[in-house]
Write a protein that holds these residues in place. Sequence first.
Motif, short mmCIF file in Angstrom:
data_model
loop_
_atom_site.label_atom_id
_atom_site.label_comp_id
_atom_site.label_asym_id
_atom_site.label_seq_id
_atom_site.Cartn_x
_atom_site.Cartn_y
_atom_site.Cartn_z
N PRO A 158 0.83 -1.20 0.00
CA PRO A 158 0.00 0.00 0.00
C PRO A 158 0.86 1.25 0.00
CG PRO A 158 -0.79 -1.58 1.63
CD PRO A 158 0.52 -2.10 1.13
N LEU A 159 0.46 2.24 -0.77
CA LEU A 159 1.26 3.46 -0.85
C LEU A 159 1.23 4.23 0.45
CD1 LEU A 159 0.35 4.61 -4.46
CD2 LEU A 159 2.24 3.17 -3.71
N ASP A 160 0.32 3.91 1.35
CA ASP A 160 0.27 4.55 2.66
C ASP A 160 0.61 3.54 3.75
OD1 ASP A 160 -1.98 2.98 2.46
OD2 ASP A 160 -3.38 4.49 3.21
N ALA A 161 1.54 2.63 3.45
CA ALA A 161 1.91 1.59 4.40
C ALA A 161 2.47 2.20 5.68
CB ALA A 161 2.95 0.65 3.77
N ALA A 162 2.39 1.43 6.76
CA ALA A 162 2.87 1.90 8.06
C ALA A 162 4.36 2.22 8.01
CB ALA A 162 2.59 0.83 9.12
N VAL A 163 4.75 3.22 8.78
CA VAL A 163 6.15 3.64 8.83
C VAL A 163 6.94 2.60 9.63
CG1 VAL A 163 7.74 5.42 9.62
CG2 VAL A 163 5.50 6.06 8.67
N PRO A 164 8.05 2.09 9.10
CA PRO A 164 8.84 1.09 9.83
C PRO A 164 9.66 1.75 10.94
CG PRO A 164 9.91 1.64 7.77
CD PRO A 164 8.60 2.36 7.77
N PRO A 165 10.21 0.94 11.85
CA PRO A 165 11.08 1.50 12.89
C PRO A 165 12.30 2.18 12.29
CG PRO A 165 10.51 -0.79 13.35
CD PRO A 165 10.05 -0.52 11.97
N ALA A 166 12.86 3.10 13.03
CA ALA A 166 14.03 3.82 12.55
C ALA A 166 15.23 2.89 12.42
CB ALA A 166 14.36 4.98 13.48
N ALA A 167 16.02 3.10 11.37
CA ALA A 167 17.25 2.34 11.19
C ALA A 167 18.36 2.96 12.03
CB ALA A 167 17.65 2.36 9.71
N PRO A 168 19.35 2.16 12.42
CA PRO A 168 20.52 2.74 13.08
C PRO A 168 21.19 3.77 12.17
CG PRO A 168 20.56 0.34 13.20
CD PRO A 168 19.48 0.71 12.24
N ALA A 169 21.82 4.76 12.77
CA ALA A 169 22.50 5.78 11.98
C ALA A 169 23.64 5.15 11.18
CB ALA A 169 23.03 6.87 12.89
N PRO A 170 23.73 5.44 9.89
CA PRO A 170 24.83 4.88 9.11
C PRO A 170 26.17 5.54 9.46
CG PRO A 170 23.54 6.40 7.78
CD PRO A 170 22.82 6.27 9.09
#
Length: 419
Positions: free
Chosen positions: A21-33
Amino acid sequence: MSEQSAEQSEQSVGTIGLVRPLDAAVPPAAPAPDETWHFGRVLKEDADGNPVHEATAWVYYGEGNSGLVRPVLLADGFNSGHSSLDGLYDGLERGAYPFLGELRRRGRDVIILGWGDRSASILANARFASEAILRTIAQRLGGEQLVVGGFSMGGLVTRYALAKLEHQRIDHQTGTYFSWDTPHRGAWVPIGLQAFAHYLKQLNPYNRALSDQINSPAAKQMLWRHLDSVQASAEVTTEREEFLAELERVGGWPRLPRLLAVANGRGDGSGNGVEAGVPALRSAGPAFPRTVLHTQQEGTGAVVAELRALLGKNETVTTDDLPEFDGAPGGTLSSFALAAAALNALPLASAEAPAPSVCFVPAVSAVSVRDLDTTELLHTDIGKTPPDESDFDDHLCASENEPHTKITEELGSWLVDRF
Protein backbone atom coordinates in the motif's frame (compact mmCIF):
# COMPACT_ATOMS: atom_id res chain seq x y z
CA MET A 1 -26.56 5.76 -2.45
CA SER A 2 -26.23 9.36 -3.67
CA GLU A 3 -23.97 10.32 -6.56
CA GLN A 4 -21.93 12.42 -4.12
CA SER A 5 -21.34 9.38 -1.89
CA ALA A 6 -20.36 7.25 -4.87
CA GLU A 7 -17.95 9.89 -6.09
CA GLN A 8 -16.35 10.14 -2.66
CA SER A 9 -15.82 6.38 -2.61
CA GLU A 10 -14.31 6.40 -6.06
CA GLN A 11 -11.98 9.23 -5.02
CA SER A 12 -10.63 7.42 -1.98
CA VAL A 13 -8.86 4.42 -3.50
CA GLY A 14 -5.60 6.10 -4.46
CA THR A 15 -3.49 4.22 -1.91
CA ILE A 16 -3.45 0.92 -3.84
CA GLY A 17 0.12 -0.01 -4.76
CA LEU A 18 1.66 -2.85 -6.75
CA VAL A 19 4.27 -3.80 -4.17
CA ARG A 20 2.63 -2.59 -0.95
CA PRO A 21 0.00 0.00 0.00
CA LEU A 22 1.26 3.46 -0.85
CA ASP A 23 0.27 4.55 2.66
CA ALA A 24 1.91 1.59 4.40
CA ALA A 25 2.87 1.90 8.06
CA VAL A 26 6.15 3.64 8.83
CA PRO A 27 8.84 1.09 9.83
CA PRO A 28 11.08 1.50 12.89
CA ALA A 29 14.03 3.82 12.55
CA ALA A 30 17.25 2.34 11.19
CA PRO A 31 20.52 2.74 13.08
CA ALA A 32 22.50 5.78 11.98
CA PRO A 33 24.83 4.88 9.11
CA ASP A 34 28.57 5.44 9.32
CA GLU A 35 28.44 7.53 6.15
CA THR A 36 25.80 8.98 3.85
CA TRP A 37 26.51 9.83 0.22
CA HIS A 38 24.27 11.94 -2.01
CA PHE A 39 24.19 11.87 -5.81
CA GLY A 40 22.52 14.17 -8.31
CA ARG A 41 20.25 17.08 -7.64
CA VAL A 42 17.67 17.59 -4.91
CA LEU A 43 14.23 16.45 -6.12
CA LYS A 44 12.08 17.43 -3.13
CA GLU A 45 11.89 17.32 0.64
CA ASP A 46 10.67 14.32 2.60
CA ALA A 47 7.98 14.42 5.28
CA ASP A 48 10.56 15.59 7.84
CA GLY A 49 11.85 18.39 5.64
CA ASN A 50 15.06 16.62 4.62
CA PRO A 51 16.26 16.96 1.02
CA VAL A 52 15.69 13.95 -1.23
CA HIS A 53 18.44 13.59 -3.83
CA GLU A 54 18.28 11.60 -7.06
CA ALA A 55 20.19 8.85 -5.26
CA THR A 56 21.49 8.29 -1.74
CA ALA A 57 23.83 5.65 -0.36
CA TRP A 58 23.84 4.69 3.31
CA VAL A 59 27.10 3.06 4.43
CA TYR A 60 27.51 0.64 7.34
CA TYR A 61 31.03 -0.60 8.07
CA GLY A 62 31.63 -4.27 8.71
CA GLU A 63 32.50 -5.49 12.18
CA GLY A 64 36.02 -4.42 13.10
CA ASN A 65 36.32 -2.01 10.17
CA SER A 66 36.85 1.75 10.45
CA GLY A 67 36.29 2.38 6.75
CA LEU A 68 35.43 0.56 3.54
CA VAL A 69 37.50 -2.60 3.41
CA ARG A 70 35.28 -5.30 1.87
CA PRO A 71 32.38 -3.42 0.22
CA VAL A 72 29.04 -4.87 -0.83
CA LEU A 73 26.72 -2.50 -2.72
CA LEU A 74 22.99 -3.31 -2.55
CA ALA A 75 20.62 -1.39 -4.85
CA ASP A 76 16.95 -0.81 -4.05
CA GLY A 77 14.15 -1.94 -6.34
CA PHE A 78 10.93 -0.60 -7.86
CA ASN A 79 8.11 1.24 -6.11
CA SER A 80 6.61 4.72 -6.03
CA GLY A 81 8.34 7.66 -4.40
CA HIS A 82 11.81 7.69 -2.88
CA SER A 83 13.76 5.00 -1.09
CA SER A 84 13.63 5.02 2.69
CA LEU A 85 16.58 3.89 4.78
CA ASP A 86 14.19 2.86 7.52
CA GLY A 87 12.17 0.72 5.12
CA LEU A 88 15.22 -0.85 3.47
CA TYR A 89 16.95 -1.62 6.75
CA ASP A 90 13.77 -3.11 8.18
CA GLY A 91 13.30 -5.42 5.19
CA LEU A 92 16.94 -6.46 4.91
CA GLU A 93 17.65 -6.99 8.59
CA ARG A 94 14.52 -7.54 10.67
CA GLY A 95 12.77 -10.28 8.71
CA ALA A 96 13.31 -14.02 8.61
CA TYR A 97 17.06 -13.64 7.99
CA PRO A 98 19.31 -10.73 9.10
CA PHE A 99 21.03 -10.28 5.74
CA LEU A 100 22.81 -7.04 6.63
CA GLY A 101 23.92 -8.34 10.01
CA GLU A 102 25.37 -11.51 8.52
CA LEU A 103 27.33 -9.52 5.95
CA ARG A 104 28.71 -7.14 8.56
CA ARG A 105 29.50 -9.98 10.98
CA ARG A 106 31.76 -11.42 8.28
CA GLY A 107 33.59 -8.13 7.89
CA ARG A 108 31.62 -6.94 4.87
CA ASP A 109 30.85 -3.23 4.57
CA VAL A 110 27.31 -2.63 3.34
CA ILE A 111 26.39 0.22 1.01
CA ILE A 112 22.62 0.50 0.58
CA LEU A 113 21.84 2.49 -2.56
CA GLY A 114 18.41 4.09 -2.78
CA TRP A 115 16.65 6.23 -5.36
CA GLY A 116 14.99 9.61 -5.24
CA ASP A 117 12.39 8.17 -7.61
CA ARG A 118 12.09 4.39 -7.53
CA SER A 119 9.92 4.43 -10.66
CA ALA A 120 12.34 6.50 -12.75
CA SER A 121 14.07 5.06 -15.80
CA ILE A 122 16.46 2.21 -15.07
CA LEU A 123 18.99 3.91 -17.33
CA ALA A 124 18.74 7.17 -15.38
CA ASN A 125 19.25 5.51 -12.01
CA ALA A 126 22.12 3.43 -13.42
CA ARG A 127 24.16 6.63 -13.74
CA PHE A 128 24.06 7.04 -9.99
CA ALA A 129 24.86 3.36 -9.45
CA SER A 130 28.02 3.91 -11.52
CA GLU A 131 28.89 6.95 -9.43
CA ALA A 132 28.39 4.95 -6.24
CA ILE A 133 30.65 2.16 -7.54
CA LEU A 134 33.42 4.61 -8.43
CA ARG A 135 33.13 6.40 -5.07
CA THR A 136 33.34 3.04 -3.30
CA ILE A 137 36.56 2.28 -5.15
CA ALA A 138 37.97 5.71 -4.32
CA GLN A 139 37.25 5.34 -0.58
CA ARG A 140 38.12 1.66 -0.23
CA LEU A 141 41.05 0.77 2.02
CA GLY A 142 43.07 -1.94 0.30
CA GLY A 143 42.38 -3.87 -2.87
CA GLU A 144 39.40 -6.14 -2.06
CA GLN A 145 37.14 -6.45 -5.09
CA LEU A 146 33.58 -5.17 -4.81
CA VAL A 147 30.35 -7.14 -4.64
CA VAL A 148 27.64 -5.22 -6.54
CA GLY A 149 24.01 -6.08 -7.15
CA GLY A 150 20.44 -5.39 -6.21
CA PHE A 151 16.94 -6.48 -5.44
CA SER A 152 14.28 -6.68 -8.15
CA MET A 153 14.77 -3.63 -10.40
CA GLY A 154 17.99 -2.86 -8.51
CA GLY A 155 19.51 -5.91 -10.14
CA LEU A 156 18.77 -4.47 -13.58
CA VAL A 157 20.13 -1.06 -12.62
CA THR A 158 23.45 -2.50 -11.41
CA ARG A 159 23.66 -5.00 -14.28
CA TYR A 160 23.44 -2.17 -16.79
CA ALA A 161 25.79 0.08 -14.78
CA LEU A 162 28.53 -2.57 -14.65
CA ALA A 163 28.10 -3.53 -18.31
CA LYS A 164 28.29 0.12 -19.38
CA LEU A 165 31.42 0.75 -17.31
CA GLU A 166 33.07 -2.19 -19.06
CA HIS A 167 31.88 -0.87 -22.43
CA GLN A 168 33.51 2.46 -21.57
CA ARG A 169 36.72 0.68 -20.52
CA ILE A 170 36.33 1.89 -16.93
CA ASP A 171 37.61 -0.54 -14.31
CA HIS A 172 34.73 -1.23 -11.90
CA GLN A 173 36.89 -3.57 -9.78
CA THR A 174 33.87 -5.77 -9.09
CA GLY A 175 34.49 -9.44 -8.49
CA THR A 176 30.86 -10.52 -8.02
CA TYR A 177 27.56 -9.28 -9.44
CA PHE A 178 24.34 -10.61 -7.92
CA SER A 179 20.61 -10.14 -8.37
CA TRP A 180 17.74 -11.07 -6.05
CA ASP A 181 14.49 -11.94 -7.85
CA THR A 182 15.30 -9.54 -10.65
CA PRO A 183 13.12 -9.64 -13.82
CA HIS A 184 15.94 -10.18 -16.32
CA ARG A 185 13.51 -11.53 -18.95
CA GLY A 186 10.57 -9.43 -17.78
CA ALA A 187 8.03 -9.05 -14.96
CA TRP A 188 4.28 -9.59 -14.90
CA VAL A 189 1.44 -7.48 -13.57
CA PRO A 190 -1.97 -8.98 -14.46
CA ILE A 191 -3.57 -7.18 -17.39
CA GLY A 192 -6.88 -7.11 -15.52
CA LEU A 193 -5.25 -5.30 -12.62
CA GLN A 194 -3.56 -2.84 -14.98
CA ALA A 195 -6.94 -2.18 -16.58
CA PHE A 196 -8.56 -1.63 -13.18
CA ALA A 197 -5.85 0.89 -12.26
CA HIS A 198 -6.50 2.89 -15.43
CA TYR A 199 -10.27 2.56 -14.91
CA LEU A 200 -9.97 4.17 -11.47
CA LYS A 201 -8.06 7.08 -12.99
CA GLN A 202 -10.55 7.31 -15.85
CA LEU A 203 -13.38 7.65 -13.34
CA ASN A 204 -11.58 10.43 -11.50
CA PRO A 205 -8.00 11.76 -11.89
CA TYR A 206 -7.68 11.68 -8.09
CA ASN A 207 -7.40 7.90 -8.40
CA ARG A 208 -4.20 8.10 -10.41
CA ALA A 209 -1.65 6.53 -8.02
CA LEU A 210 -1.70 2.93 -9.25
CA SER A 211 -2.17 3.92 -12.89
CA ASP A 212 0.79 6.29 -12.67
CA GLN A 213 2.89 3.55 -11.07
CA ILE A 214 2.07 1.16 -13.93
CA ASN A 215 2.75 3.86 -16.53
CA SER A 216 6.04 4.94 -14.94
CA PRO A 217 9.28 4.67 -16.96
CA ALA A 218 10.67 1.78 -14.89
CA ALA A 219 7.44 -0.24 -15.05
CA LYS A 220 7.26 0.19 -18.82
CA GLN A 221 10.87 -1.02 -19.08
CA MET A 222 10.37 -4.09 -16.87
CA LEU A 223 6.89 -5.39 -17.68
CA TRP A 224 6.72 -8.20 -20.25
CA ARG A 225 3.37 -6.81 -21.43
CA HIS A 226 1.98 -3.41 -20.56
CA LEU A 227 -1.44 -1.77 -20.82
CA ASP A 228 -1.47 2.01 -21.37
CA SER A 229 -5.19 2.50 -20.78
CA VAL A 230 -8.44 0.58 -20.36
CA GLN A 231 -9.07 0.66 -24.10
CA ALA A 232 -5.51 -0.24 -25.16
CA SER A 233 -4.05 -3.64 -26.02
CA ALA A 234 -1.40 -5.38 -23.92
CA GLU A 235 1.87 -4.77 -25.74
CA VAL A 236 5.64 -4.57 -25.40
CA THR A 237 6.30 -0.88 -24.81
CA THR A 238 8.66 1.28 -26.81
CA GLU A 239 10.40 2.01 -23.52
CA ARG A 240 11.11 -1.69 -22.99
CA GLU A 241 12.35 -2.16 -26.53
CA GLU A 242 14.68 0.82 -26.16
CA PHE A 243 15.94 -0.35 -22.78
CA LEU A 244 16.70 -3.86 -24.07
CA ALA A 245 18.45 -2.40 -27.13
CA GLU A 246 20.59 -0.15 -24.93
CA LEU A 247 21.41 -3.05 -22.64
CA GLU A 248 22.47 -5.09 -25.65
CA ARG A 249 24.56 -2.19 -26.97
CA VAL A 250 26.76 -2.26 -23.88
CA GLY A 251 27.15 -6.03 -23.98
CA GLY A 252 24.04 -7.24 -22.20
CA TRP A 253 25.87 -8.39 -19.09
CA PRO A 254 29.05 -7.48 -17.20
CA ARG A 255 31.67 -9.97 -18.37
CA LEU A 256 34.37 -9.58 -15.72
CA PRO A 257 32.57 -10.46 -12.45
CA ARG A 258 31.16 -13.79 -11.41
CA LEU A 259 27.37 -13.64 -11.92
CA LEU A 260 25.06 -14.94 -9.16
CA ALA A 261 21.26 -14.94 -8.94
CA VAL A 262 18.59 -16.04 -6.50
CA ALA A 263 14.90 -16.42 -7.26
CA ASN A 264 11.96 -16.34 -4.85
CA GLY A 265 10.22 -18.90 -7.05
CA ARG A 266 10.59 -22.66 -7.30
CA GLY A 267 12.99 -24.10 -9.81
CA ASP A 268 11.22 -27.41 -10.47
CA GLY A 269 8.43 -25.94 -12.61
CA SER A 270 5.78 -26.20 -9.90
CA GLY A 271 3.39 -23.26 -9.90
CA ASN A 272 1.82 -21.41 -6.98
CA GLY A 273 -1.60 -23.05 -7.30
CA VAL A 274 -3.46 -20.08 -8.82
CA GLU A 275 -5.79 -21.36 -11.54
CA ALA A 276 -6.14 -19.67 -14.91
CA GLY A 277 -9.31 -17.85 -15.90
CA VAL A 278 -10.84 -17.62 -12.43
CA PRO A 279 -11.92 -14.53 -10.46
CA ALA A 280 -8.98 -12.92 -8.68
CA LEU A 281 -10.93 -9.95 -7.29
CA ARG A 282 -14.68 -9.39 -6.92
CA SER A 283 -16.28 -6.13 -5.89
CA ALA A 284 -19.89 -6.21 -4.73
CA GLY A 285 -20.18 -2.80 -3.12
CA PRO A 286 -22.37 -0.04 -4.58
CA ALA A 287 -19.39 2.04 -5.72
CA PHE A 288 -18.01 -0.71 -7.99
CA PRO A 289 -20.88 -3.20 -8.39
CA ARG A 290 -20.07 -6.51 -10.09
CA THR A 291 -16.50 -5.53 -10.97
CA VAL A 292 -14.52 -8.74 -11.47
CA LEU A 293 -10.83 -9.16 -12.31
CA HIS A 294 -9.79 -12.56 -13.65
CA THR A 295 -6.50 -14.42 -13.66
CA GLN A 296 -4.81 -14.74 -17.03
CA GLN A 297 -5.96 -17.50 -19.36
CA GLU A 298 -4.61 -18.62 -22.70
CA GLY A 299 -6.61 -18.25 -25.88
CA THR A 300 -8.25 -15.56 -27.96
CA GLY A 301 -10.66 -13.16 -26.30
CA ALA A 302 -9.83 -14.20 -22.73
CA VAL A 303 -11.75 -11.94 -20.36
CA VAL A 304 -9.44 -10.46 -17.71
CA ALA A 305 -11.55 -7.58 -16.38
CA GLU A 306 -15.24 -6.73 -16.11
CA LEU A 307 -15.22 -3.15 -14.87
CA ARG A 308 -18.38 -1.61 -13.45
CA ALA A 309 -18.92 1.63 -11.50
CA LEU A 310 -22.07 3.42 -10.47
CA LEU A 311 -20.91 6.64 -12.13
CA GLY A 312 -18.74 5.16 -14.87
CA LYS A 313 -18.95 3.43 -18.21
CA ASN A 314 -18.95 -0.37 -18.16
CA GLU A 315 -15.80 -1.85 -19.69
CA THR A 316 -14.77 -5.40 -20.54
CA VAL A 317 -11.08 -6.08 -21.16
CA THR A 318 -9.82 -9.12 -23.05
CA THR A 319 -6.45 -10.48 -24.15
CA ASP A 320 -5.31 -12.69 -27.00
CA ASP A 321 -2.91 -15.62 -26.66
CA LEU A 322 -1.02 -14.61 -23.52
CA PRO A 323 0.61 -17.24 -21.27
CA GLU A 324 -0.95 -18.14 -17.95
CA PHE A 325 1.42 -16.09 -15.83
CA ASP A 326 -0.50 -15.76 -12.58
CA GLY A 327 0.03 -19.34 -11.46
CA ALA A 328 3.60 -19.66 -12.72
CA PRO A 329 6.52 -20.47 -10.41
CA GLY A 330 8.14 -17.24 -9.25
CA GLY A 331 8.24 -14.49 -6.69
CA THR A 332 4.73 -13.30 -5.90
CA LEU A 333 2.99 -10.01 -5.18
CA SER A 334 -0.23 -9.69 -3.18
CA SER A 335 -1.55 -7.10 -5.60
CA PHE A 336 -5.14 -8.38 -5.72
CA ALA A 337 -5.23 -8.60 -1.92
CA LEU A 338 -3.91 -5.02 -1.65
CA ALA A 339 -6.55 -3.80 -4.10
CA ALA A 340 -9.34 -5.59 -2.20
CA ALA A 341 -8.10 -4.22 1.14
CA ALA A 342 -8.08 -0.68 -0.22
CA LEU A 343 -11.64 -1.06 -1.49
CA ASN A 344 -12.79 -2.62 1.78
CA ALA A 345 -11.50 0.41 3.68
CA LEU A 346 -14.26 2.45 2.02
CA PRO A 347 -17.72 2.69 3.55
CA LEU A 348 -19.45 2.11 0.20
CA ALA A 349 -17.29 -0.63 -1.29
CA SER A 350 -16.91 -4.33 -0.64
CA ALA A 351 -14.39 -6.64 -2.27
CA GLU A 352 -12.78 -10.04 -1.90
CA ALA A 353 -9.66 -11.48 -3.49
CA PRO A 354 -10.03 -15.22 -4.21
CA ALA A 355 -6.53 -15.13 -5.76
CA PRO A 356 -4.75 -12.71 -3.43
CA SER A 357 -1.19 -13.34 -4.62
CA VAL A 358 0.06 -14.06 -8.12
CA CYS A 359 3.39 -14.43 -9.88
CA PHE A 360 5.31 -11.20 -10.42
CA VAL A 361 8.82 -12.34 -11.42
CA PRO A 362 8.83 -15.83 -12.97
CA ALA A 363 11.70 -17.99 -11.74
CA VAL A 364 12.91 -18.49 -15.32
CA SER A 365 13.22 -14.69 -15.58
CA ALA A 366 15.00 -14.27 -12.24
CA VAL A 367 17.74 -16.74 -13.20
CA SER A 368 17.60 -15.78 -16.90
CA VAL A 369 17.21 -19.27 -18.30
CA ARG A 370 14.09 -18.93 -20.52
CA ASP A 371 11.99 -16.28 -22.24
CA LEU A 372 8.37 -15.91 -21.15
CA ASP A 373 6.46 -16.50 -24.37
CA THR A 374 4.47 -19.62 -23.41
CA THR A 375 2.99 -21.25 -20.32
CA GLU A 376 5.25 -24.23 -20.92
CA LEU A 377 8.37 -22.05 -20.79
CA LEU A 378 7.19 -20.44 -17.56
CA HIS A 379 7.00 -23.89 -15.98
CA THR A 380 10.46 -25.03 -17.10
CA ASP A 381 12.15 -27.42 -14.69
CA ILE A 382 15.22 -25.27 -14.22
CA GLY A 383 17.05 -27.98 -12.29
CA LYS A 384 17.05 -30.17 -15.40
CA THR A 385 18.37 -27.52 -17.79
CA PRO A 386 22.07 -27.50 -18.73
CA PRO A 387 23.96 -24.94 -16.62
CA ASP A 388 25.12 -23.00 -19.67
CA GLU A 389 21.52 -22.17 -20.63
CA SER A 390 21.38 -19.60 -17.84
CA ASP A 391 23.16 -16.27 -18.21
CA PHE A 392 24.46 -16.75 -14.66
CA ASP A 393 27.50 -18.63 -13.44
CA ASP A 394 25.50 -19.95 -10.52
CA HIS A 395 21.96 -19.53 -9.20
CA LEU A 396 19.54 -20.79 -6.59
CA CYS A 397 15.75 -21.02 -6.71
CA ALA A 398 13.64 -21.07 -3.55
CA SER A 399 12.12 -24.28 -2.21
CA GLU A 400 8.68 -22.65 -2.38
CA ASN A 401 7.03 -19.88 -4.35
CA GLU A 402 7.26 -17.00 -1.90
CA PRO A 403 6.81 -13.22 -1.82
CA HIS A 404 8.94 -11.23 -4.23
CA THR A 405 12.34 -10.26 -2.72
CA LYS A 406 11.52 -11.95 0.60
CA ILE A 407 14.78 -12.20 2.54
CA THR A 408 15.05 -15.83 3.62
CA GLU A 409 17.85 -17.79 5.22
CA GLU A 410 17.79 -20.24 2.30
CA LEU A 411 18.60 -17.59 -0.29
CA GLY A 412 20.45 -15.12 1.91
CA SER A 413 22.94 -17.56 3.40
CA TRP A 414 23.61 -19.02 -0.06
CA LEU A 415 24.59 -15.56 -1.33
CA VAL A 416 26.58 -14.57 1.76
CA ASP A 417 28.61 -17.78 1.56
CA ARG A 418 29.48 -17.04 -2.09
CA PHE A 419 30.35 -13.37 -1.57
